[in-house]
Design an enzyme around this catalytic site. Sequence first.
Site, short mmCIF file in Angstrom:
data_model
loop_
_atom_site.label_atom_id
_atom_site.label_comp_id
_atom_site.label_asym_id
_atom_site.label_seq_id
_atom_site.Cartn_x
_atom_site.Cartn_y
_atom_site.Cartn_z
CG HIS A 185 -2.29 0.56 0.95
ND1 HIS A 185 -2.68 1.81 1.37
CD2 HIS A 185 -3.35 0.04 0.30
CE1 HIS A 185 -3.93 2.04 1.00
NE2 HIS A 185 -4.36 0.98 0.35
CG HIS A 284 -6.31 -0.64 -8.20
ND1 HIS A 284 -7.01 0.55 -8.08
CD2 HIS A 284 -5.96 -0.99 -6.94
CE1 HIS A 284 -7.05 0.90 -6.81
NE2 HIS A 284 -6.43 -0.01 -6.09
#
Length: 381
Positions: A185, A284
Amino acid sequence: MKITSYELYQVPPRWLFLKITTDSGHTGWGEPVIEGKAATVKAAVAELMDQIIGEDPCNIEGLWNQMYRSSFYRGGPILMSAIAGIDQALWDIKGKHLNAPVHQLLGGKAREKIKVYSWIGGDRPTDVALEAQKVSDKGFTAIKMNATEELQYIDDFKKVQDVVERVSAIREKMGDGFGIGIDFHGRVHKPMAKILFKELESLHPLFIEEPVLPEHNGTLKSLSNFSIPIATGERMYSRYDYKSVLADGYVDIIQPDLSHAGGITECKKIISMAEAYDVAVAPHCPLGPIALAACLQVDATCHNAIIQEQSLGIHYNKDNDLLDYVKNRSIFEYDNGFVKIPDAPGLGIEIDEDYVKERAKESHNWKNPIWKHKDGSIAEW
């Protein structure tokens, strides 16, 4: 056929939907949004739509270039997300006009279905083994999870051990045939990334995502000596952003977001670029149903698409979830870890417009949390 009007709907949990209408009666839906910046993207969409009212929506390549190239300042998350949602809606209109799914207009299917994964664990991952079992019981064969909480440039090894323990718990419970995607992340800096890769290597993750922030992609070279596949790309917004990372050869999976990286038109090009470098693609998409439908249309046509992210049950979806805004809730039915490619015209989904309008009255102002280290300095979220 001409574009006559558009409407924007800011709907919970954190999404922005766009509807474009034509003088023929055909309409198209897109999902232009940056999570946490919906209102900003909304303003950018309005500016861009002013350029293309009255234009033929079927001239997608020309309109895309007009929106991108006619501005002196271009690119970046806001402008490319605005273009992305408009582009999705234009493809939806064209498919409906020609009575064909978008994947047929892109050359036809390379596959009938694609593997999907489910998010578990939340921003601060806990009880991940139990959560992995729950999503496995729902038919998923792979998950993705955040690996860490806050991490300093150099931090306590106990935090590394915590990550290893969480992943080990999933591997022990679910076995070697279960896919574990681990998302750093962008929270991890180069020194800690090297340690985490070393410690996680024996657990055979499906991939490690965004091991470092994209502005530090040069660091990926030092991580490529490990056997764990490296994935990145959700914060890269055009084929130009991908040029160097593909040419350098240290990335194994790219993750363009079809609501952030210029839509169907641009992401199809990015994915084709990746194929030339023998790089896989896992788009994504922790977003809504329109974004997922767009992803699946492109996945269908790309040989190197290997797995698709989707948001059903993700920790962000508190007020509404993925299926709430579609009329046919079985369109994204997950079977043994796969989802079929929608075959209806356009993006292949039917949006429940009445419900969209109802939820848009509540709207949202979703922002990502702001994290700080113990010393008061800002931590990457």
